[in-house]
Design an enzyme around this catalytic site. Structure first.
Site, PDB file in Angstrom:
ATOM      1  N   LYS A  40      30.360  38.700  39.847  1.00 27.40           N
ATOM      2  CA  LYS A  40      31.018  37.406  39.069  1.00 27.40           C
ATOM      3  C   LYS A  40      32.756  37.130  40.344  1.00 27.40           C
ATOM      4  O   LYS A  40      32.967  38.344  41.252  1.00 27.40           O
ATOM      5  CB  LYS A  40      31.379  37.445  38.094  1.00 27.40           C
ATOM      6  CG  LYS A  40      32.238  38.308  37.697  1.00 27.40           C
ATOM      7  CD  LYS A  40      32.250  38.826  35.959  1.00 27.40           C
ATOM      8  CE  LYS A  40      32.986  38.969  34.469  1.00 27.40           C
ATOM      9  NZ  LYS A  40      34.268  39.124  34.470  1.00 27.40           N
ATOM     10  N   ARG A 140      36.416  36.178  22.060  1.00 29.53           N
ATOM     11  CA  ARG A 140      36.598  35.312  22.975  1.00 29.53           C
ATOM     12  C   ARG A 140      34.735  33.691  23.148  1.00 29.53           C
ATOM     13  O   ARG A 140      34.954  32.711  22.399  1.00 29.53           O
ATOM     14  CB  ARG A 140      36.176  35.871  24.558  1.00 29.53           C
ATOM     15  CG  ARG A 140      35.751  35.510  25.710  1.00 29.53           C
ATOM     16  CD  ARG A 140      36.128  36.348  26.530  1.00 29.53           C
ATOM     17  NE  ARG A 140      34.916  36.845  26.830  1.00 29.53           N
ATOM     18  CZ  ARG A 140      35.336  38.387  27.815  1.00 29.53           C
ATOM     19  NH1 ARG A 140      36.325  38.375  28.613  1.00 29.53           N
ATOM     20  NH2 ARG A 140      33.415  39.059  27.810  1.00 29.53           N
ATOM     21  N   HIS A 170      29.920  42.321  23.905  1.00 32.17           N
ATOM     22  CA  HIS A 170      31.246  42.850  24.706  1.00 32.17           C
ATOM     23  C   HIS A 170      32.187  43.854  23.599  1.00 32.17           C
ATOM     24  O   HIS A 170      32.368  43.069  23.177  1.00 32.17           O
ATOM     25  CB  HIS A 170      31.395  41.599  25.950  1.00 32.17           C
ATOM     26  CG  HIS A 170      31.994  41.816  26.572  1.00 32.17           C
ATOM     27  ND1 HIS A 170      31.703  42.694  27.734  1.00 32.17           N
ATOM     28  CD2 HIS A 170      33.717  41.539  27.195  1.00 32.17           C
ATOM     29  CE1 HIS A 170      33.203  42.378  28.560  1.00 32.17           C
ATOM     30  NE2 HIS A 170      33.743  41.938  28.631  1.00 32.17           N
ATOM     31  N   ARG A 223      25.618  45.854  32.029  1.00 32.67           N
ATOM     32  CA  ARG A 223      26.448  45.116  33.120  1.00 32.67           C
ATOM     33  C   ARG A 223      27.501  45.619  33.988  1.00 32.67           C
ATOM     34  O   ARG A 223      28.262  45.831  33.467  1.00 32.67           O
ATOM     35  CB  ARG A 223      26.132  43.907  32.711  1.00 32.67           C
ATOM     36  CG  ARG A 223      25.593  42.778  31.326  1.00 32.67           C
ATOM     37  CD  ARG A 223      25.843  41.961  30.525  1.00 32.67           C
ATOM     38  NE  ARG A 223      27.061  42.655  29.493  1.00 32.67           N
ATOM     39  CZ  ARG A 223      26.957  42.897  28.133  1.00 32.67           C
ATOM     40  NH1 ARG A 223      26.165  43.184  28.026  1.00 32.67           N
ATOM     41  NH2 ARG A 223      28.434  43.176  28.144  1.00 32.67           N
ATOM     42  N   TYR A 268      64.015  37.478  51.982  1.00 32.44           N
ATOM     43  CA  TYR A 268      64.326  36.208  51.492  1.00 32.44           C
ATOM     44  C   TYR A 268      65.279  36.823  50.294  1.00 32.44           C
ATOM     45  O   TYR A 268      65.207  37.784  49.952  1.00 32.44           O
ATOM     46  CB  TYR A 268      63.383  35.126  50.255  1.00 32.44           C
ATOM     47  CG  TYR A 268      62.383  33.922  51.585  1.00 32.44           C
ATOM     48  CD1 TYR A 268      63.030  33.310  53.138  1.00 32.44           C
ATOM     49  CD2 TYR A 268      61.396  34.332  51.967  1.00 32.44           C
ATOM     50  CE1 TYR A 268      62.997  32.741  53.344  1.00 32.44           C
ATOM     51  CE2 TYR A 268      60.372  33.733  52.631  1.00 32.44           C
ATOM     52  CZ  TYR A 268      61.404  33.356  53.012  1.00 32.44           C
ATOM     53  OH  TYR A 268      60.496  32.060  54.256  1.00 32.44           O
ATOM     54  N   CYS A 314      57.246  38.162  51.863  1.00 34.99           N
ATOM     55  CA  CYS A 314      57.073  36.769  52.250  1.00 34.99           C
ATOM     56  C   CYS A 314      55.619  35.738  52.036  1.00 34.99           C
ATOM     57  O   CYS A 314      54.360  37.845  51.661  1.00 34.99           O
ATOM     58  CB  CYS A 314      57.634  36.721  53.733  1.00 34.99           C
ATOM     59  SG  CYS A 314      58.926  37.648  54.078  1.00 34.99           S
ATOM     60  N   ASP A 316      53.675  35.744  54.325  1.00 33.52           N
ATOM     61  CA  ASP A 316      52.074  35.704  55.477  1.00 33.52           C
ATOM     62  C   ASP A 316      53.008  37.021  55.536  1.00 33.52           C
ATOM     63  O   ASP A 316      52.405  37.853  56.508  1.00 33.52           O
ATOM     64  CB  ASP A 316      52.108  35.088  56.082  1.00 33.52           C
ATOM     65  CG  ASP A 316      52.516  34.039  55.885  1.00 33.52           C
ATOM     66  OD1 ASP A 316      51.706  33.054  55.017  1.00 33.52           O
ATOM     67  OD2 ASP A 316      53.418  32.373  56.332  1.00 33.52           O
TER      68      ASP A 316
HETATM   69  C1  LIG Z   1      30.542  39.819  29.470  1.00 32.85           C
HETATM   70  C2  LIG Z   1      30.762  40.831  30.538  1.00 32.85           C
HETATM   71  N1  LIG Z   1      30.286  42.014  30.725  1.00 32.85           N
HETATM   72  C3  LIG Z   1      30.304  43.020  32.194  1.00 32.85           C
HETATM   73  C4  LIG Z   1      31.613  42.846  32.424  1.00 32.85           C
HETATM   74  C5  LIG Z   1      31.782  43.624  33.559  1.00 32.85           C
HETATM   75  O1  LIG Z   1      32.595  44.185  33.236  1.00 32.85           O
HETATM   76  P1  LIG Z   1      33.554  46.180  34.481  1.00 32.85           P
HETATM   77  O2  LIG Z   1      33.799  44.971  35.083  1.00 32.85           O
HETATM   78  O3  LIG Z   1      34.063  46.323  33.122  1.00 32.85           O
HETATM   79  O4  LIG Z   1      32.172  46.413  34.615  1.00 32.85           O
HETATM   80  C6  LIG Z   1      32.181  41.643  32.430  1.00 32.85           C
HETATM   81  C7  LIG Z   1      33.443  41.962  32.897  1.00 32.85           C
HETATM   82  O5  LIG Z   1      34.821  40.741  33.027  1.00 32.85           O
HETATM   83  C8  LIG Z   1      31.957  40.926  31.120  1.00 32.85           C
HETATM   84  O6  LIG Z   1      32.920  39.988  30.588  1.00 32.85           O
END
Ligand SMILES: Cc1ncc(COP(=O)(O)O)c(C=O)c1O
Length: 372
Positions: A40, A140, A170, A223, A268, A314, A316
């Site tokens: 993601k 969440r 999670h 994950r 600046y 700045c 850039d």
């Molecule tokens: C539901 C869920 N699983 C897994 C992950 C992956 O987490 P990490 O990057 O700490 O491995 C995330 C990351 O935000 C998440 O929201």
């Protein structure tokens, strides 16, 4: 935003590092644990499609993303592996999810009802695979009680539109020493899963931190996000069970070098005044690249020398104090190794009072990613 293909400032993505981090994690896990690469947010800023390709070569079982468009990007690029969306998708897209065989998390009974209506009205013939999200302590998204979970199970047994493929939670504190909340979350999750008449094939709860430090809670899918990118999820708090290789360095070149007089001002607000004879270099990177304004005071590396960013960053450009004159075009390492020294994402995170996740995700498209 256009990517700067004709500029010397680049984020270098080390493909071997991503590959090796994945392979090392896979070897570390039980043989039957699957790994889903979390790509993601443009692969945490490393490039979603490029990271997904490396992850595929390393043999991951699937991908996780946060929004539907990220999943579609992978599908349109030809990735046929399972994709799980971790964020909430509007139920009006249920047929699109089913059509592209994209797994989605479900956080409420109402969502299922809305999605079912949508699938029926659009005469969708594909089943939509779902993973039930369980909120055990993140506060969440997800179902929170046994009653809610059982109600959803009853509903799922009555409708044909869904394939109940997984259930997951999670952890909020898998990356810290104190495991009290972790254990209470794991316990809650186990009870909620046990309350099901028939558990789905995938029961999962592990992010990177869980995949590294909580053997026994890794279950059927890990994950894996930040560890794949070579960064310690805990920052500095916990020691890694095996070394991770940082997947990103950031480099640029000196585009201006000048010797200053006593009191000459920099940038600046004139927050910095030079000393007599001091050498100042200009770097073509700024906050529009995600090189944050509060990096003033951070050091970068020029031929192994630590050089402080002086004056305000700045949009850039930014300026550094050099120990001596360097020729134009001299390489400057903003993140990564230079001779015996290294600037890490963690070091920047500490300077900015944030976490390294935010830094890599915050690099903008204007900063080109170069794959090596
Ligand atoms: C539901 C869920 N699983 C897994 C992950 C992956 O987490 P990490 O990057 O700490 O491995 C995330 C990351 O935000 C998440 O929201």
């Amino acid at each position: 935003m256009i990517s700067g293909k004709h500029r010397d400032t680049v984020a270098i993505i080390h493909k071997d590092a991503i590959y090796n981090n994945l392979k090392n994690e896979m070897n570390y896990l039980e043989a039957d644990t699957e790994v889903y690469a979390v790509v993601k947010a443009n692969g945490y800023g490393h490039g979603a499609l490029e990271v997904a390709e490396i992850a595929r070569q390393a043999g991951v079982n699937g991908f996780c993303v946060a929004i539907l468009d990220e999943a579609l990007e992978l599908r349109h690029a030809g990735f046929t592996e399972p994709i799980l969306i971790l964020g909430i998708v509007d139920a009006e897209y249920a047929d699109l999810l089913a059509k592209y065989q994209i797994r989605v998390n479900v956080s409420s009974l109402n969502w299922l009802k809305d999605a079912n209506r949508q699938l029926v009205s659009s005469r969708c013939t594909e089943k939509l695979s779902i993973h039930l999200a369980i909120d055990t302590g993140m506060g969440r998204i997800g179902l929170r009680t046994i009653a809610e979970v059982q109600e959803v199970e009853v509903y799922l047994s009555k409708v044909k539109a869904f394939n109940f493929e997984g259930i997951f939670t999670h952890f909020a504190t898998a990356d810290i020493e104190n495991a009290d909340l972790f254990e209470s979350q794991a316990d809650k999750f186990e009870k909620l899963v046990k309350s099901l008449k028939k558990a789905p094939p995938y029961i999962h709860s592990a992010n990177s931190a869980t995949g590294l430090w909580h053997l026994g809670n890794q279950k059927s899918i890990v994950r894996l996000g930040i560890a794949m990118y070579g960064l310690n999820p805990s920052g500095q708090e916990l020691e890694l069970p095996f070394a991770l290789e940082p997947a990103m360095s950031i480099e640029t070149k000196l585009v201006a070098v000048k010797q200053m007089h006593q009191g000459d001002t920099i940038s600046y607000g004139a927050t910095y005044k030079s000393k007599e004879g001091e050498w100042i270099g200009t770097l073509p990177i700024g906050y529009a690249d995600g090189w944050r304004r509060s990096l003033q005071g951070q050091t970068v590396l020029v031929e192994g020398y630590r050089c402080e960013i002086v004056g305000r960053v700045c949009m850039d450009q930014c300026m550094i104090r050099l120990p001596k004159e360097f020729p134009l075009g001299t390489k400057v390492v903003l993140v990564g190794k230079s001779q015996q020294d290294e600037v890490t994402m963690q070091e920047l995170a500490e300077h900015l009072d944030t976490i390294h996740y935010e830094i890599t995700c915050g690099l903008t498209a204007r900063l080109p990613r170069v794959y090596q």
